[in-house]
Scaffold this motif. Sequence first.
Motif, short mmCIF file in Angstrom:
data_model
loop_
_atom_site.label_atom_id
_atom_site.label_comp_id
_atom_site.label_asym_id
_atom_site.label_seq_id
_atom_site.Cartn_x
_atom_site.Cartn_y
_atom_site.Cartn_z
N VAL A 1 0.83 -1.19 0.00
CA VAL A 1 0.00 0.00 0.00
C VAL A 1 0.87 1.25 0.00
O VAL A 1 1.68 1.45 0.90
N GLY A 2 0.68 2.08 -1.04
CA GLY A 2 1.39 3.36 -1.14
C GLY A 2 0.40 4.49 -0.91
O GLY A 2 0.05 5.23 -1.83
N THR A 3 -0.05 4.62 0.33
CA THR A 3 -1.17 5.51 0.68
C THR A 3 -1.05 6.88 0.03
O THR A 3 -1.92 7.30 -0.73
N ALA A 4 0.00 7.61 0.33
CA ALA A 4 0.16 9.00 -0.12
C ALA A 4 1.21 9.08 -1.23
O ALA A 4 2.08 9.94 -1.23
N ALA A 5 1.12 8.17 -2.20
CA ALA A 5 2.07 8.08 -3.32
C ALA A 5 3.46 7.66 -2.85
O ALA A 5 4.47 8.03 -3.43
N THR A 6 3.50 6.89 -1.77
CA THR A 6 4.76 6.29 -1.31
C THR A 6 4.45 5.10 -0.41
O THR A 6 3.51 5.16 0.39
N VAL A 7 5.21 4.02 -0.58
CA VAL A 7 5.18 2.95 0.41
C VAL A 7 6.12 3.40 1.52
O VAL A 7 7.33 3.55 1.29
N LYS A 8 5.57 3.70 2.67
CA LYS A 8 6.34 4.37 3.72
C LYS A 8 7.67 3.65 4.01
O LYS A 8 7.71 2.44 4.12
N ALA A 9 8.73 4.44 4.12
CA ALA A 9 10.08 3.96 4.45
C ALA A 9 10.77 3.20 3.32
O ALA A 9 11.82 2.62 3.53
N MET A 10 10.18 3.19 2.12
CA MET A 10 10.77 2.45 1.00
C MET A 10 10.93 3.33 -0.24
O MET A 10 10.09 4.17 -0.54
N ASN B 1 15.32 5.08 17.82
CA ASN B 1 14.45 5.86 16.93
C ASN B 1 15.13 6.25 15.62
O ASN B 1 14.87 7.32 15.07
N GLU B 2 16.04 5.41 15.14
CA GLU B 2 16.72 5.71 13.89
C GLU B 2 15.85 5.32 12.69
O GLU B 2 15.22 4.27 12.70
N MET B 3 15.86 6.15 11.66
CA MET B 3 15.04 5.91 10.47
C MET B 3 15.32 4.57 9.80
O MET B 3 14.43 3.94 9.25
N ILE B 4 16.57 4.15 9.87
CA ILE B 4 16.94 2.89 9.18
C ILE B 4 16.18 1.70 9.76
O ILE B 4 15.96 0.70 9.07
N SER B 5 15.72 1.81 10.99
CA SER B 5 14.94 0.73 11.60
C SER B 5 13.69 0.43 10.78
O SER B 5 13.46 -0.70 10.35
N GLY B 6 12.87 1.46 10.55
CA GLY B 6 11.66 1.27 9.76
C GLY B 6 11.95 0.85 8.34
O GLY B 6 11.22 0.05 7.74
N MET B 7 13.06 1.36 7.78
CA MET B 7 13.43 1.01 6.41
C MET B 7 13.76 -0.48 6.29
O MET B 7 13.24 -1.18 5.42
N LEU B 8 14.62 -0.96 7.19
CA LEU B 8 15.05 -2.37 7.11
C LEU B 8 13.92 -3.34 7.44
O LEU B 8 13.74 -4.35 6.76
N LEU B 9 13.14 -3.03 8.47
CA LEU B 9 12.07 -3.96 8.87
C LEU B 9 10.94 -3.97 7.84
O LEU B 9 10.33 -5.01 7.58
N THR B 10 10.65 -2.81 7.24
CA THR B 10 9.63 -2.77 6.20
C THR B 10 10.09 -3.56 4.98
O THR B 10 9.32 -4.34 4.41
N SER C 1 13.15 -0.21 -4.40
CA SER C 1 13.28 -1.22 -3.34
C SER C 1 12.01 -2.06 -3.25
O SER C 1 12.06 -3.28 -3.04
N VAL C 2 10.85 -1.42 -3.41
CA VAL C 2 9.58 -2.15 -3.41
C VAL C 2 9.57 -3.15 -4.56
O VAL C 2 9.19 -4.31 -4.40
#
Length: 376
Positions: A36-45, A325-334, A49-50
């Motif tokens: 799901v790319g709600t607002a024209a982006t798959v969050k953190a990706m 709270n580092e951004m890379i956390s959401g990026m890697l787990l997503t 990469s998607v």
Amino acid sequence: MTQRFSFDLHATDGKARTGAISTPRGVIRTPAFMPVGTAATVKAMLPESVAATGADILLGNTYHLMLRPTAERIARLGGLHKFMNWDKPILTDSGGFQVMSLAGLRKLTEEGVTFKSHIDGSRHHLSPERSMEIQALLGSDIVMCFDECPALPADRDRIKSSMDLSMRWAQRSRDAFGDRPGHALFGIQQGGLEQDLREESAQALQAIGFDGYAVGGLAVGEGQEAMFGVLDYAPDQLPVDKPRYLMGVGKPDDIVGAVKRGIDMMDCVLPSRSGRTGQAFTRHGVVNIKNARHQDDPRPLDEACTCPACRGYSRAYLHHVFRANEMISGMLLTWHNLHYFQQIMAGMRDAISAGTFAAWEADFHALRAQGDIDPL
């Protein structure tokens, strides 16, 4: 490359199906999971990469995009694909579900829905005609009918009147969609948990005629058992030669259960939302990376996974960056979660083709039942 929309069924195993949806922007292998790319982006990706996870198609949200940055602005900037740098197919929902679930004060009439934006309180109107106009401005490849989706549980009279309204809106959506070669319009079956209302809805939609059919009004609070109860018959009420899309599903075992019952397409925010909140889906079930047990663990989330999070990083690192709270956390787990969901889809496609779906499904559940690896 094909210039029209078509669906080819390649193999079946029980009710499970595998095939391909052809669009001018590429082929969608089914069963398909749509991030799901709600607002024209798959969050953190990043979009590339998607695509690297194996996704053939993304979902965009009409409601969110019409409010910000507006469909008219996206159209002026070259359409949604160009705007978000995604050249594969995009499916857009109609906005109906978000209006029901997110919007402030709203007024529902035969004409459509008037509502207040959850962003700034501004007033907007959404009707079948306006939804078709917005989705045309966005330039999505698969357009969804505008419908009303009541939350469950609801009484039969409420479900019946809502379904009847959605069928009238489906005809108006079809009329307003017009003739757009290369773009597809999907109808949405409603009827809650009532088998006869689902059948009535399916007949009404087929009389209108659509390029694909969605099973709507599920995953809205009824629970997995009730959902599977409906999926035991609902896909069979829809045409065999058209794609069947279960909207808003779901967890890995929901997805496998839906495919087993004849569903071809699904979407859900779960893999990306969970990734941002420290939850990773693995073959062994869900791993909560914020738990202290991971802080000294040099092992990957899943030793068999080939995603970047598992190839390059330890549980200890993933625990640390989540806690910090580092951004890379959401990026890697997503990335990991989306990769895992696409691995499930690829596994099912292969198993259905080979006629071994039952064995694949048994392995899938057995692995998950083992739970996560033991702590060090």
